[in-house]
Structure formats: structure tokens, C-alpha cells
Design a protein around this motif. Structure first.
Motif, PDB file in Angstrom:
ATOM      1  N   GLU A  11     -42.672 140.176   8.624  1.00 26.11           N
ATOM      2  CA  GLU A  11     -43.776 140.320   9.347  1.00 26.11           C
ATOM      3  C   GLU A  11     -43.176 140.501  10.974  1.00 26.11           C
ATOM      4  OE1 GLU A  11     -46.838 136.380  11.672  1.00 26.11           O
ATOM      5  OE2 GLU A  11     -44.099 136.732  11.196  1.00 26.11           O
ATOM      6  N   GLN A  12     -42.011 140.807  10.613  1.00 24.43           N
ATOM      7  CA  GLN A  12     -41.287 141.622  12.704  1.00 24.43           C
ATOM      8  C   GLN A  12     -41.294 143.446  11.569  1.00 24.43           C
ATOM      9  OE1 GLN A  12     -40.977 139.890  14.909  1.00 24.43           O
ATOM     10  NE2 GLN A  12     -40.997 141.668  15.712  1.00 24.43           N
ATOM     11  N   SER A  13     -40.991 143.063  11.157  1.00 22.63           N
ATOM     12  CA  SER A  13     -41.235 144.963  10.360  1.00 22.63           C
ATOM     13  C   SER A  13     -41.989 145.115  10.718  1.00 22.63           C
ATOM     14  CB  SER A  13     -40.248 144.787   9.395  1.00 22.63           C
ATOM     15  OG  SER A  13     -41.088 146.490   8.564  1.00 22.63           O
ATOM     16  N   VAL A  14     -43.168 145.171  10.183  1.00 23.51           N
ATOM     17  CA  VAL A  14     -44.553 145.517  10.502  1.00 23.51           C
ATOM     18  C   VAL A  14     -44.691 145.095  11.990  1.00 23.51           C
ATOM     19  CG1 VAL A  14     -47.331 145.220  10.049  1.00 23.51           C
ATOM     20  CG2 VAL A  14     -45.363 145.198   8.282  1.00 23.51           C
ATOM     21  N   ILE A  15     -44.912 144.556  12.478  1.00 21.10           N
ATOM     22  CA  ILE A  15     -45.432 144.365  14.584  1.00 21.10           C
ATOM     23  C   ILE A  15     -44.400 145.344  14.969  1.00 21.10           C
ATOM     24  CG2 ILE A  15     -44.730 143.017  16.154  1.00 21.10           C
ATOM     25  CD1 ILE A  15     -44.775 140.629  14.533  1.00 21.10           C
ATOM     26  N   ASN A  16     -43.166 145.725  14.699  1.00 18.10           N
ATOM     27  CA  ASN A  16     -41.970 146.496  15.278  1.00 18.10           C
ATOM     28  C   ASN A  16     -42.399 148.751  14.900  1.00 18.10           C
ATOM     29  OD1 ASN A  16     -39.802 144.700  15.897  1.00 18.10           O
ATOM     30  ND2 ASN A  16     -39.171 145.107  13.699  1.00 18.10           N
ATOM     31  N   LYS A  17     -43.709 148.508  13.526  1.00 14.20           N
ATOM     32  CA  LYS A  17     -43.973 149.695  13.169  1.00 14.20           C
ATOM     33  C   LYS A  17     -45.321 150.110  13.923  1.00 14.20           C
ATOM     34  CE  LYS A  17     -41.471 150.104   9.477  1.00 14.20           C
ATOM     35  NZ  LYS A  17     -41.473 149.934   7.644  1.00 14.20           N
ATOM     36  N   THR A  18     -46.147 148.671  14.258  1.00 15.21           N
ATOM     37  CA  THR A  18     -47.674 149.393  15.051  1.00 15.21           C
ATOM     38  C   THR A  18     -47.578 149.226  16.072  1.00 15.21           C
ATOM     39  OG1 THR A  18     -47.592 147.063  14.495  1.00 15.21           O
ATOM     40  CG2 THR A  18     -48.952 147.560  12.865  1.00 15.21           C
TER      41      THR A  18
ATOM     42  N   MET B  38     -51.778 146.567  10.231  1.00 18.28           N
ATOM     43  CA  MET B  38     -52.805 145.452  10.617  1.00 18.28           C
ATOM     44  C   MET B  38     -53.345 144.439   9.580  1.00 18.28           C
ATOM     45  SD  MET B  38     -52.191 145.806  13.696  1.00 18.28           S
ATOM     46  CE  MET B  38     -52.781 144.060  14.697  1.00 18.28           C
ATOM     47  N   LYS B  39     -53.401 144.344   8.850  1.00 17.08           N
ATOM     48  CA  LYS B  39     -54.543 143.756   8.131  1.00 17.08           C
ATOM     49  C   LYS B  39     -53.017 143.229   7.742  1.00 17.08           C
ATOM     50  CE  LYS B  39     -57.695 143.429   4.317  1.00 17.08           C
ATOM     51  NZ  LYS B  39     -59.026 143.139   4.463  1.00 17.08           N
ATOM     52  N   THR B  40     -52.391 143.353   6.755  1.00 17.18           N
ATOM     53  CA  THR B  40     -50.838 142.848   6.885  1.00 17.18           C
ATOM     54  C   THR B  40     -50.529 141.698   7.238  1.00 17.18           C
ATOM     55  OG1 THR B  40     -49.792 144.303   5.641  1.00 17.18           O
ATOM     56  CG2 THR B  40     -48.828 143.083   5.646  1.00 17.18           C
ATOM     57  N   LEU B  41     -50.766 142.326   9.271  1.00 14.04           N
ATOM     58  CA  LEU B  41     -50.529 140.472  10.081  1.00 14.04           C
ATOM     59  C   LEU B  41     -51.760 139.963   9.942  1.00 14.04           C
ATOM     60  CD1 LEU B  41     -48.935 142.805  12.770  1.00 14.04           C
ATOM     61  CD2 LEU B  41     -47.803 141.560  10.469  1.00 14.04           C
ATOM     62  N   THR B  42     -52.859 140.680   9.962  1.00 11.66           N
ATOM     63  CA  THR B  42     -53.640 138.968   9.817  1.00 11.66           C
ATOM     64  C   THR B  42     -54.565 138.861   8.526  1.00 11.66           C
ATOM     65  OG1 THR B  42     -55.435 141.200  10.065  1.00 11.66           O
ATOM     66  CG2 THR B  42     -54.561 140.890  12.587  1.00 11.66           C
ATOM     67  N   THR B  43     -54.079 139.193   7.663  1.00  7.35           N
ATOM     68  CA  THR B  43     -55.066 138.308   6.250  1.00  7.35           C
ATOM     69  C   THR B  43     -53.291 138.509   5.858  1.00  7.35           C
ATOM     70  OG1 THR B  43     -56.704 140.023   6.599  1.00  7.35           O
ATOM     71  CG2 THR B  43     -56.240 138.496   4.195  1.00  7.35           C
ATOM     72  N   TYR B  44     -52.740 138.846   4.781  1.00  4.78           N
ATOM     73  CA  TYR B  44     -51.930 138.819   4.242  1.00  4.78           C
ATOM     74  C   TYR B  44     -50.652 137.796   4.686  1.00  4.78           C
ATOM     75  CZ  TYR B  44     -54.248 142.619   2.184  1.00  4.78           C
ATOM     76  OH  TYR B  44     -54.854 143.777   1.959  1.00  4.78           O
ATOM     77  N   VAL B  45     -49.884 138.473   5.536  1.00  2.00           N
ATOM     78  CA  VAL B  45     -48.364 137.027   6.194  1.00  2.00           C
ATOM     79  C   VAL B  45     -49.225 135.772   6.745  1.00  2.00           C
ATOM     80  CG1 VAL B  45     -47.609 136.442   8.070  1.00  2.00           C
ATOM     81  CG2 VAL B  45     -47.662 138.935   7.296  1.00  2.00           C
ATOM     82  N   PRO B  46     -50.398 135.384   7.255  1.00  2.00           N
ATOM     83  CA  PRO B  46     -51.466 133.860   7.318  1.00  2.00           C
ATOM     84  C   PRO B  46     -51.419 133.539   6.037  1.00  2.00           C
ATOM     85  CG  PRO B  46     -51.921 135.564   9.205  1.00  2.00           C
ATOM     86  CD  PRO B  46     -51.126 136.320   7.744  1.00  2.00           C
TER      87      PRO B  46
ATOM     88  N   PHE C  52     -46.141 147.433   0.877  1.00  2.00           N
ATOM     89  CA  PHE C  52     -45.096 146.561   0.828  1.00  2.00           C
ATOM     90  C   PHE C  52     -43.738 146.747   0.483  1.00  2.00           C
ATOM     91  CE2 PHE C  52     -49.135 143.820   0.871  1.00  2.00           C
ATOM     92  CZ  PHE C  52     -48.953 142.971   1.671  1.00  2.00           C
ATOM     93  N   GLU C  53     -44.257 147.824  -0.374  1.00  2.00           N
ATOM     94  CA  GLU C  53     -43.047 148.700  -0.762  1.00  2.00           C
ATOM     95  C   GLU C  53     -41.958 149.384   0.761  1.00  2.00           C
ATOM     96  OE1 GLU C  53     -43.869 151.464  -4.207  1.00  2.00           O
ATOM     97  OE2 GLU C  53     -44.077 149.952  -5.040  1.00  2.00           O
ATOM     98  N   GLU C  54     -42.231 149.836   1.121  1.00  2.00           N
ATOM     99  CA  GLU C  54     -41.580 150.494   2.340  1.00  2.00           C
ATOM    100  C   GLU C  54     -41.599 149.120   3.502  1.00  2.00           C
ATOM    101  OE1 GLU C  54     -45.215 152.342   5.624  1.00  2.00           O
ATOM    102  OE2 GLU C  54     -44.899 153.350   2.647  1.00  2.00           O
ATOM    103  N   GLU C  55     -42.066 147.574   3.239  1.00  2.00           N
ATOM    104  CA  GLU C  55     -42.413 147.000   4.107  1.00  2.00           C
ATOM    105  C   GLU C  55     -41.756 145.776   3.869  1.00  2.00           C
ATOM    106  OE1 GLU C  55     -46.427 146.716   5.570  1.00  2.00           O
ATOM    107  OE2 GLU C  55     -45.996 148.858   6.126  1.00  2.00           O
TER     108      GLU C  55
END
Length: 172
Positions: free
Chosen positions: A48-55, A122-130, A169-172
């Protein structure tokens, strides 16, 4: 309903399909629901943090490049792209420029590719992580499996079949 189902149970023939496949699967699914999936919350937080840092920087760049206030506003994004001379390959049902993946991906332009990448992340953050945060006290995620409601195996609360197989997900 229970009485009718039981009456059918007694009248319908029990085929080898039922005894060899369906019945053993029912026991397995009950066990899967009971035990759930063990989710590493620490690793999930890292993803999650990695995705936030990229987005976050990507979002700022896109807002600046497109000159929009809200990247989630399709009309704003469509207007900004149109202003830059970029028109998607499809229209919406209301005959407006589509800014969906199926319309922007064929263009293969740096700005549209960046926008699609941002949306995917963003879909990762809003759909999959929760969905993976809904764990019990042992850190296990329990889903409900169904068979009779769709004619095939399905899952809900959360829907594991909705989880992407994207390479992101392989790169994140």
C-alpha cells in the motif's frame, strides 16, 4: 425451502458426478470458509505504501500536464485531452469522448499511458487493499463461497475472483 430441498434430495438420483466431485468439494469449501486465507498485514501495508509513493507524484504530474483539478472526473479528463488534440477511440453511450482503458490504451501515448497506469494503481488502493484488510483476530480473511447462486463456484465478502491477476503486483 428446506423441506422442498430435502424432498428433492430423496427423489433425485445420486450420480457419480455428485459423489465423486460435488460432494467432496462441498467439504473442501466448508473448510476453506472456516480457515480463511492468512494475510500478511505488514506486507500489505508495504505494498500500500509503495503504491501511494508512486501514485502521489504521478497524480501531481498528470494534474499539471492535463490542467485538471480532479483526475477522477471523466468530463474534466476528456476535455483536457481534447484540448491537447487527443481523442479516444470510443464514445460513451451518451456520445461523449470515452476516457476508459478500451478507448485510451490503443492510442499508446505517454500521457494516456501514464493516466491508465495511475488509474490501475489507484484501483489497488481503493479496491484490493481494503478487501484484504477485513481479517479476523488471527489475521485470516474469510470469504463466502457459493455454488447454487451462479451455477459455478463464486466468492463474496470479499470476492476473491475479483482480485486482479495484473502484473502490477509483481512490481509493487
Amino acid at each position: 425451502h428446506a423441506c422442498n430441498t430435502y424432498a428433492l434430495w430423496e427423489k433425485l438420483p445420486k450420480t457419480s458426478l455428485y459423489w465423486d466431485i460435488d460432494r467432496p468439494c462441498i467439504d473442501l469449501v466448508i473448510e476453506m470458509e472456516h480457515w480463511g486465507l492468512l494475510i500478511d498485514q505488514y506486507m500489505l501495508t508495504e505494498v500500500e505504501q509503495s503504491v501511494i509513493n508512486k501514485t502521489s507524484p504521478m497524480e501531481k504530474e498528470l494534474i499539471e500536464e492535463l490542467g485538471v483539478e480532479n483526475l477522477n472526473s471523466n468530463p474534466q479528463v476528456a476535455e483536457a485531452l481534447r484540448t491537447k488534440g487527443i481523442i479516444g477511440t470510443r464514445k460513451t453511450k451518451s456520445n461523449k469522448d470515452s476516457v476508459g482503458e478500451e478507448s485510451l490504451k490503443p492510442l499508446n501515448l505517454p500521457i494516456t499511458n501514464k493516466l491508465l497506469k495511475w488509474r490501475s494503481m489507484m484501483k489497488t488502493l481503493t479496491t484490493y487493499v481494503p478487501a484484504f484488510r477485513k481479517v479476523d483476530s488471527q489475521g485470516r480473511l474469510h470469504t463466502k463461497f457459493g455454488y447454487t447462486n451462479t451455477g459455478r463456484w463464486s466468492s463474496s465478502e470479499p470476492n476473491h475472483q475479483n482480485i486482479t491477476r495484473d502484473s502490477k503486483f509483481e512490481e509493487e
